[in-house]
Scaffold this motif. Structure first.
Motif, PDB file in Angstrom:
ATOM      1  N   SER A   1       0.961  -1.193  -0.065  1.00 31.97           N
ATOM      2  CA  SER A   1       0.016  -0.086  -0.042  1.00 31.97           C
ATOM      3  C   SER A   1       0.997   1.211   0.006  1.00 31.97           C
ATOM      4  N   CYS A   2       1.911   1.278   0.679  1.00 30.67           N
ATOM      5  CA  CYS A   2       2.914   2.406   0.925  1.00 30.67           C
ATOM      6  C   CYS A   2       3.479   2.664  -0.672  1.00 30.67           C
ATOM      7  N   LEU A   3       3.829   1.431  -1.269  1.00 33.74           N
ATOM      8  CA  LEU A   3       4.419   1.768  -2.654  1.00 33.74           C
ATOM      9  C   LEU A   3       3.429   2.089  -3.544  1.00 33.74           C
ATOM     10  N   ALA A   4       2.077   1.687  -3.562  1.00 36.29           N
ATOM     11  CA  ALA A   4       1.093   2.209  -4.507  1.00 36.29           C
ATOM     12  C   ALA A   4       0.984   3.649  -4.209  1.00 36.29           C
ATOM     13  N   MET A   5       0.846   4.087  -3.065  1.00 40.53           N
ATOM     14  CA  MET A   5       0.962   5.535  -2.742  1.00 40.53           C
ATOM     15  C   MET A   5       2.092   6.364  -3.380  1.00 40.53           C
ATOM     16  N   ARG A   6       3.350   6.039  -3.413  1.00 43.41           N
ATOM     17  CA  ARG A   6       4.373   6.382  -3.710  1.00 43.41           C
ATOM     18  C   ARG A   6       4.321   6.436  -5.551  1.00 43.41           C
ATOM     19  N   TYR A   7       3.915   5.452  -5.854  1.00 46.44           N
ATOM     20  CA  TYR A   7       3.801   5.328  -7.580  1.00 46.44           C
ATOM     21  C   TYR A   7       2.446   5.656  -8.049  1.00 46.44           C
ATOM     22  N   SER A   8       1.747   6.278  -7.384  1.00 46.52           N
ATOM     23  CA  SER A   8       0.160   6.678  -7.697  1.00 46.52           C
ATOM     24  C   SER A   8      -0.387   5.390  -8.416  1.00 46.52           C
ATOM     25  N   GLY A   9      -0.339   4.276  -7.581  1.00 43.55           N
ATOM     26  CA  GLY A   9      -1.210   3.026  -7.926  1.00 43.55           C
ATOM     27  C   GLY A   9      -2.293   3.035  -7.131  1.00 43.55           C
ATOM     28  N   ASP A  10      -3.076   1.803  -7.572  1.00 42.80           N
ATOM     29  CA  ASP A  10      -4.399   1.632  -6.702  1.00 42.80           C
ATOM     30  C   ASP A  10      -3.956   0.915  -5.487  1.00 42.80           C
ATOM     31  N   ILE A  11      -4.436   1.688  -4.072  1.00 40.52           N
ATOM     32  CA  ILE A  11      -4.220   1.325  -2.872  1.00 40.52           C
ATOM     33  C   ILE A  11      -4.832   0.092  -2.759  1.00 40.52           C
ATOM     34  N   GLN A  12      -6.131  -0.131  -3.031  1.00 40.43           N
ATOM     35  CA  GLN A  12      -6.927  -1.296  -2.565  1.00 40.43           C
ATOM     36  C   GLN A  12      -6.437  -2.262  -3.429  1.00 40.43           C
ATOM     37  N   GLN A  13      -6.191  -2.272  -4.645  1.00 39.38           N
ATOM     38  CA  GLN A  13      -5.550  -3.456  -5.292  1.00 39.38           C
ATOM     39  C   GLN A  13      -4.448  -3.868  -4.759  1.00 39.38           C
ATOM     40  N   ALA A  14      -3.482  -2.968  -4.390  1.00 41.78           N
ATOM     41  CA  ALA A  14      -2.113  -3.269  -3.793  1.00 41.78           C
ATOM     42  C   ALA A  14      -2.341  -4.151  -2.440  1.00 41.78           C
ATOM     43  N   MET A  15      -3.226  -3.812  -1.652  1.00 37.74           N
ATOM     44  CA  MET A  15      -3.305  -4.280  -0.456  1.00 37.74           C
ATOM     45  C   MET A  15      -3.985  -5.806  -0.601  1.00 37.74           C
ATOM     46  N   LEU A  16      -5.081  -5.877  -1.604  1.00 34.23           N
ATOM     47  CA  LEU A  16      -5.418  -7.187  -1.978  1.00 34.23           C
ATOM     48  C   LEU A  16      -4.575  -8.180  -2.347  1.00 34.23           C
ATOM     49  N   ALA A  17      -3.788  -7.623  -3.274  1.00 34.96           N
ATOM     50  CA  ALA A  17      -3.009  -8.613  -4.086  1.00 34.96           C
ATOM     51  C   ALA A  17      -1.588  -8.913  -2.802  1.00 34.96           C
ATOM     52  N   GLY A  18      -1.306  -8.031  -1.882  1.00 37.92           N
ATOM     53  CA  GLY A  18      -0.370  -8.216  -1.018  1.00 37.92           C
ATOM     54  C   GLY A  18      -0.928  -9.259  -0.123  1.00 37.92           C
ATOM     55  N   LEU A  19      -1.983  -9.059   0.238  1.00 32.08           N
ATOM     56  CA  LEU A  19      -2.542 -10.139   1.297  1.00 32.08           C
ATOM     57  C   LEU A  19      -2.913 -11.290   0.750  1.00 32.08           C
ATOM     58  N   LEU A  20      -2.922 -11.486  -0.529  1.00 28.35           N
ATOM     59  CA  LEU A  20      -3.434 -12.988  -0.967  1.00 28.35           C
ATOM     60  C   LEU A  20      -1.916 -13.410  -1.598  1.00 28.35           C
ATOM     61  N   HIS A  21      -1.066 -12.731  -1.770  1.00 23.27           N
ATOM     62  CA  HIS A  21       0.013 -13.144  -2.528  1.00 23.27           C
ATOM     63  C   HIS A  21       0.646 -14.756  -2.236  1.00 23.27           C
ATOM     64  N   ASP A  22       0.711 -15.057  -1.016  1.00 20.15           N
ATOM     65  CA  ASP A  22       1.034 -16.154  -0.348  1.00 20.15           C
ATOM     66  C   ASP A  22       0.037 -17.317   0.061  1.00 20.15           C
ATOM     67  N   CYS A  23      -1.153 -16.979  -0.619  1.00 26.85           N
ATOM     68  CA  CYS A  23      -2.414 -17.821  -0.044  1.00 26.85           C
ATOM     69  C   CYS A  23      -2.103 -19.286  -0.087  1.00 26.85           C
ATOM     70  N   ALA A  24      -1.179 -19.975  -1.175  1.00 21.83           N
ATOM     71  CA  ALA A  24      -1.070 -21.143  -1.228  1.00 21.83           C
ATOM     72  C   ALA A  24      -0.040 -21.777  -0.878  1.00 21.83           C
ATOM     73  N   LYS A  25       1.013 -20.736  -0.007  1.00 29.27           N
ATOM     74  CA  LYS A  25       2.428 -20.926   0.453  1.00 29.27           C
ATOM     75  C   LYS A  25       2.257 -22.204   1.439  1.00 29.27           C
ATOM     76  N   CYS A  26       1.446 -22.103   2.347  1.00 29.66           N
ATOM     77  CA  CYS A  26       1.348 -23.481   3.376  1.00 29.66           C
ATOM     78  C   CYS A  26       0.548 -24.705   3.034  1.00 29.66           C
ATOM     79  N   ILE A  27       0.269 -24.993   1.756  1.00 29.65           N
ATOM     80  CA  ILE A  27      -0.148 -26.030   1.575  1.00 29.65           C
ATOM     81  C   ILE A  27       1.026 -27.146   1.211  1.00 29.65           C
ATOM     82  N   PRO A  28       1.049 -28.333   1.893  1.00 29.08           N
ATOM     83  CA  PRO A  28       2.122 -29.206   1.518  1.00 29.08           C
ATOM     84  C   PRO A  28       2.291 -29.557   0.093  1.00 29.08           C
ATOM     85  N   ALA A  29       3.644 -29.642  -0.159  1.00 28.28           N
ATOM     86  CA  ALA A  29       4.240 -29.777  -1.501  1.00 28.28           C
ATOM     87  C   ALA A  29       3.478 -30.887  -2.648  1.00 28.28           C
TER      88      ALA A  29
END
Ligand code: FE
Ligand code: FE
Length: 209
Positions: free
Chosen positions: A49-77
């Motif tokens: 969200s801070c980077l979105a502020m700096r580069y005039s991106g969409d803050i909500q999109q940035a938060m959503l993508a940041g929140l979900l980026h590792d949603c599959a990470k803890c699933i066993p291999a």
């Protein structure tokens, strides 16, 4: 007359819907992720969200993508591999040998199917977050960089410098992170995804190195 405390804060309808969406996803992820991964996820969300502020991106999109980026990470291999097969996500050799690489593509799939994300820009940023991709969009770069510099990270070399660079010039930060990934980080774990090299070459040429 209102005192400063009673002046109502005006939320647009979409803001309310989106923040409710974030809240709900946060709750679900707390169950899906281990404690460290959950903390990392929140770190990426706020850094994005801070980077979105700096580069005039969409803050909500940035938060959503940041929140979900590792949603599959803890699933066993094995289950990640199974889910990729089941959903016909093609797997390359490097991914079969290093299943941790799968969580990006699988994460994009789960973000859509389990968390109801329709925004293609958000899904793409999740998919691109581990290796980067040549010619990334702003949100892709924001998540790629936020993943590397969020406050809980401490193992990468020259983090202080990369953090500063992230807010000076995001393309330079992307190039630096790719360089460090190729030269220091994944070397220890064994394999660097060929896409990481392609991405590195793309940004090296873009920035005339
Ligand atoms: Fe990840
Ligand atoms: Fe991450």
């Amino acid at each position: 007359r209102h005192s400063s405390e009673t002046i109502p804060f005006i939320w647009s309808k979409t803001m309310i819907v989106i923040s409710e969406e974030l809240k709900k996803i946060k709750k679900d992820l707390k169950k899906e992720l281990d404690k460290n991964r959950y903390q990392h996820t929140l770190g990426v969300m706020y850094t994005a969200s801070c980077l979105a502020m700096r580069y005039s991106g969409d803050i909500q999109q940035a938060m959503l993508a940041g929140l979900l980026h590792d949603c599959a990470k803890c699933i066993p291999a094995e289950r990640q591999i199974h889910l990729c097969e089941k959903n016909r996500i093609p797997m390359r050799d490097v991914e079969l040998k290093n299943p941790h690489l799968l969580h990006a593509k699988l994460g994009a799939l789960l973000a859509k199917s389990q968390y109801g994300i329709k925004d293609k820009t958000v899904l793409h940023a999740i998919e691109a977050h581990t290796t980067g991709m040549p010619n990334m969009g702003l949100l892709d770069k924001i998540i790629f960089v936020a993943d590397y510099i969020e406050p809980h990270r401490d193992k990468a070399p020259d983090l202080a410098e990369v953090r500063k660079l992230a807010f000076d010039d995001i393309n330079e930060a992307v190039l630096r992170i790719l360089y460090d990934t190729i030269h220091y980080l994944d070397q220890r774990r064994g394999a660097v995804d060929p896409v990481t090299y392609d991405t590195y070459e793309f940004y090296r040429k873009l920035l005339n190195r």
